[in-house]
Design a protein around this motif. Structure first.
Motif, PDB file in Angstrom:
ATOM      1  N   VAL A 140       0.849  -1.188   0.000  1.00  0.00           N
ATOM      2  CA  VAL A 140       0.000   0.000   0.000  1.00  0.00           C
ATOM      3  C   VAL A 140       0.884   1.236   0.000  1.00  0.00           C
ATOM      4  O   VAL A 140       1.825   1.337   0.788  1.00  0.00           O
ATOM      5  N   TYR A 141       0.566   2.160  -0.902  1.00  0.00           N
ATOM      6  CA  TYR A 141       1.254   3.451  -0.902  1.00  0.00           C
ATOM      7  C   TYR A 141       0.630   4.316   0.187  1.00  0.00           C
ATOM      8  O   TYR A 141      -0.575   4.543   0.206  1.00  0.00           O
ATOM      9  N   LYS A 142       1.447   4.768   1.136  1.00  0.00           N
ATOM     10  CA  LYS A 142       0.989   5.675   2.184  1.00  0.00           C
ATOM     11  C   LYS A 142       1.572   7.047   1.873  1.00  0.00           C
ATOM     12  O   LYS A 142       2.783   7.254   1.923  1.00  0.00           O
ATOM     13  N   PRO A 143       0.716   7.987   1.518  1.00  0.00           N
ATOM     14  CA  PRO A 143       1.231   9.319   1.188  1.00  0.00           C
ATOM     15  C   PRO A 143       1.835  10.004   2.414  1.00  0.00           C
ATOM     16  O   PRO A 143       1.422   9.737   3.540  1.00  0.00           O
ATOM     17  N   PRO A 144       2.801  10.861   2.186  1.00  0.00           N
ATOM     18  CA  PRO A 144       3.449  11.558   3.308  1.00  0.00           C
ATOM     19  C   PRO A 144       2.597  12.729   3.795  1.00  0.00           C
ATOM     20  O   PRO A 144       3.032  13.856   3.809  1.00  0.00           O
ATOM     21  N   SER A 145       1.364  12.421   4.142  1.00  0.00           N
ATOM     22  CA  SER A 145       0.477  13.502   4.576  1.00  0.00           C
ATOM     23  C   SER A 145      -0.178  13.132   5.899  1.00  0.00           C
ATOM     24  O   SER A 145       0.494  12.711   6.820  1.00  0.00           O
ATOM     25  N   PHE A 146      -1.468  13.250   5.966  1.00  0.00           N
ATOM     26  CA  PHE A 146      -2.191  13.077   7.219  1.00  0.00           C
ATOM     27  C   PHE A 146      -2.416  11.623   7.614  1.00  0.00           C
ATOM     28  O   PHE A 146      -2.697  11.338   8.761  1.00  0.00           O
ATOM     29  N   TRP A 147      -2.335  10.706   6.681  1.00  0.00           N
ATOM     30  CA  TRP A 147      -2.594   9.300   6.986  1.00  0.00           C
ATOM     31  C   TRP A 147      -1.543   8.789   7.951  1.00  0.00           C
ATOM     32  O   TRP A 147      -0.354   9.050   7.784  1.00  0.00           O
ATOM     33  N   GLN A 148      -1.976   8.049   8.958  1.00  0.00           N
ATOM     34  CA  GLN A 148      -1.040   7.558   9.966  1.00  0.00           C
ATOM     35  C   GLN A 148      -1.172   6.054  10.143  1.00  0.00           C
ATOM     36  O   GLN A 148      -2.272   5.500  10.073  1.00  0.00           O
ATOM     37  N   VAL A 149      -0.043   5.420  10.368  1.00  0.00           N
ATOM     38  CA  VAL A 149      -0.018   4.006  10.716  1.00  0.00           C
ATOM     39  C   VAL A 149      -0.397   3.904  12.190  1.00  0.00           C
ATOM     40  O   VAL A 149       0.052   4.695  13.004  1.00  0.00           O
ATOM     41  N   ASP A 150      -1.266   2.961  12.522  1.00  0.00           N
ATOM     42  CA  ASP A 150      -1.708   2.797  13.909  1.00  0.00           C
ATOM     43  C   ASP A 150      -0.546   2.259  14.741  1.00  0.00           C
ATOM     44  O   ASP A 150      -0.194   1.094  14.635  1.00  0.00           O
ATOM     45  N   HIS A 185     -10.359  -4.917   2.417  1.00  0.00           N
ATOM     46  CA  HIS A 185     -10.559  -6.333   2.714  1.00  0.00           C
ATOM     47  C   HIS A 185     -11.455  -6.481   3.937  1.00  0.00           C
ATOM     48  O   HIS A 185     -10.965  -6.727   5.039  1.00  0.00           O
ATOM     49  N   PRO A 186     -12.775  -6.351   3.760  1.00  0.00           N
ATOM     50  CA  PRO A 186     -13.665  -6.450   4.913  1.00  0.00           C
ATOM     51  C   PRO A 186     -13.595  -7.827   5.570  1.00  0.00           C
ATOM     52  O   PRO A 186     -13.322  -8.828   4.921  1.00  0.00           O
ATOM     53  N   VAL A 187     -13.863  -7.853   6.867  1.00  0.00           N
ATOM     54  CA  VAL A 187     -13.787  -9.099   7.643  1.00  0.00           C
ATOM     55  C   VAL A 187     -14.713 -10.159   7.067  1.00  0.00           C
ATOM     56  O   VAL A 187     -14.378 -11.340   7.024  1.00  0.00           O
ATOM     57  N   ARG A 188     -15.898  -9.764   6.610  1.00  0.00           N
ATOM     58  CA  ARG A 188     -16.834 -10.754   6.081  1.00  0.00           C
ATOM     59  C   ARG A 188     -16.285 -11.450   4.833  1.00  0.00           C
ATOM     60  O   ARG A 188     -16.635 -12.569   4.532  1.00  0.00           O
ATOM     61  N   GLN A 189     -15.393 -10.783   4.115  1.00  0.00           N
ATOM     62  CA  GLN A 189     -14.784 -11.380   2.926  1.00  0.00           C
ATOM     63  C   GLN A 189     -13.504 -12.118   3.267  1.00  0.00           C
ATOM     64  O   GLN A 189     -13.181 -13.119   2.665  1.00  0.00           O
ATOM     65  N   TRP A 190     -12.739 -11.617   4.232  1.00  0.00           N
ATOM     66  CA  TRP A 190     -11.446 -12.184   4.605  1.00  0.00           C
ATOM     67  C   TRP A 190     -11.412 -12.438   6.114  1.00  0.00           C
ATOM     68  O   TRP A 190     -10.711 -11.745   6.841  1.00  0.00           O
ATOM     69  N   ASP A 224       0.908   8.345  18.234  1.00  0.00           N
ATOM     70  CA  ASP A 224       0.344   9.580  17.685  1.00  0.00           C
ATOM     71  C   ASP A 224      -0.947   9.259  16.951  1.00  0.00           C
ATOM     72  O   ASP A 224      -0.963   9.116  15.733  1.00  0.00           O
ATOM     73  N   GLU A 225      -2.017   9.121  17.695  1.00  0.00           N
ATOM     74  CA  GLU A 225      -3.293   8.774  17.077  1.00  0.00           C
ATOM     75  C   GLU A 225      -3.912  10.015  16.430  1.00  0.00           C
ATOM     76  O   GLU A 225      -3.965  11.074  17.037  1.00  0.00           O
ATOM     77  N   PRO A 226      -4.397   9.873  15.190  1.00  0.00           N
ATOM     78  CA  PRO A 226      -5.001  11.021  14.523  1.00  0.00           C
ATOM     79  C   PRO A 226      -6.330  11.390  15.182  1.00  0.00           C
ATOM     80  O   PRO A 226      -7.029  10.539  15.725  1.00  0.00           O
ATOM     81  N   ALA A 227      -6.663  12.662  15.126  1.00  0.00           N
ATOM     82  CA  ALA A 227      -7.931  13.118  15.693  1.00  0.00           C
ATOM     83  C   ALA A 227      -9.101  12.532  14.905  1.00  0.00           C
ATOM     84  O   ALA A 227     -10.151  12.238  15.463  1.00  0.00           O
ATOM     85  N   ASP A 228      -8.913  12.332  13.618  1.00  0.00           N
ATOM     86  CA  ASP A 228      -9.959  11.781  12.757  1.00  0.00           C
ATOM     87  C   ASP A 228      -9.645  10.317  12.476  1.00  0.00           C
ATOM     88  O   ASP A 228      -8.650  10.010  11.830  1.00  0.00           O
ATOM     89  N   ASP A 229     -10.485   9.405  12.974  1.00  0.00           N
ATOM     90  CA  ASP A 229     -10.249   7.971  12.762  1.00  0.00           C
ATOM     91  C   ASP A 229     -10.213   7.593  11.283  1.00  0.00           C
ATOM     92  O   ASP A 229      -9.638   6.580  10.914  1.00  0.00           O
ATOM     93  N   ALA A 230     -10.838   8.414  10.435  1.00  0.00           N
ATOM     94  CA  ALA A 230     -10.860   8.114   9.003  1.00  0.00           C
ATOM     95  C   ALA A 230      -9.477   8.220   8.382  1.00  0.00           C
ATOM     96  O   ALA A 230      -9.261   7.752   7.273  1.00  0.00           O
ATOM     97  N   LEU A 231      -8.537   8.835   9.083  1.00  0.00           N
ATOM     98  CA  LEU A 231      -7.187   8.995   8.542  1.00  0.00           C
ATOM     99  C   LEU A 231      -6.220   7.917   9.013  1.00  0.00           C
ATOM    100  O   LEU A 231      -5.025   8.005   8.798  1.00  0.00           O
ATOM    101  N   ARG A 232      -6.733   6.870   9.643  1.00  0.00           N
ATOM    102  CA  ARG A 232      -5.894   5.744  10.043  1.00  0.00           C
ATOM    103  C   ARG A 232      -5.695   4.840   8.823  1.00  0.00           C
ATOM    104  O   ARG A 232      -6.650   4.486   8.142  1.00  0.00           O
ATOM    105  N   LEU A 233      -4.476   4.444   8.593  1.00  0.00           N
ATOM    106  CA  LEU A 233      -4.199   3.570   7.455  1.00  0.00           C
ATOM    107  C   LEU A 233      -4.927   2.236   7.610  1.00  0.00           C
ATOM    108  O   LEU A 233      -5.325   1.623   6.628  1.00  0.00           O
ATOM    109  N   SER A 234      -5.126   1.797   8.853  1.00  0.00           N
ATOM    110  CA  SER A 234      -5.853   0.543   9.076  1.00  0.00           C
ATOM    111  C   SER A 234      -7.287   0.644   8.573  1.00  0.00           C
ATOM    112  O   SER A 234      -7.855  -0.344   8.095  1.00  0.00           O
TER     113      SER A 234
END
Length: 108
Positions: free
Chosen positions: A70-80, A101-106, A84-94
């Motif tokens: 996965v390409y992780k851009p050098p911006s707001f996206w953070q590895v869990d 890959h949703p759990v129901r599929q994998w 340093d947890e991001p204020a917005d959960d939507a910006l977690r790489l996880s």
């Protein structure tokens, strides 16, 4: 192979010829494993979407079936990492990878 190299180096008996032979062997093994993985999982390069007007968006670069790159851009996206947890959960790489890959599929 690595154990033998370490032991020879530790004892001061590692010869350049042995080091070159081990290097050649390991390169051949890596090549063989790489080819088998590519054939077994249908490895494919995934066209990047870095030119879609959203250069700050992660995307899948290589899909090997059971794993990917996965390409992780050098911006707001953070590895869990729990630090340093991001204020917005939507910006977690996880969140991005779980959406791919949703759990129901994998299931684990």
């Amino acid at each position: 192979v690595l154990d033998i190299l370490w032991a020879c180096h530790f004892s001061g008996q590692l010869q350049r010829q042995m080091l070159q032979a081990a290097r050649t062997l390991l390169m051949r093994l890596a090549d063989l494993i790489g080819r088998r993985t590519s054939m077994a999982y249908g490895a494919m390069l995934v066209p990047g979407n870095e030119d879609d007007g959203h250069p700050g968006t992660p995307h899948l670069v290589l899909d090997l079936g059971d794993r990917g790159v996965v390409y992780k851009p050098p911006s707001f996206w953070q590895v869990d990492d729990g630090k340093d947890e991001p204020a917005d959960d939507a910006l977690r790489l996880s969140q991005f990878t779980q959406a791919m890959h949703p759990v129901r599929q994998w299931p684990l």
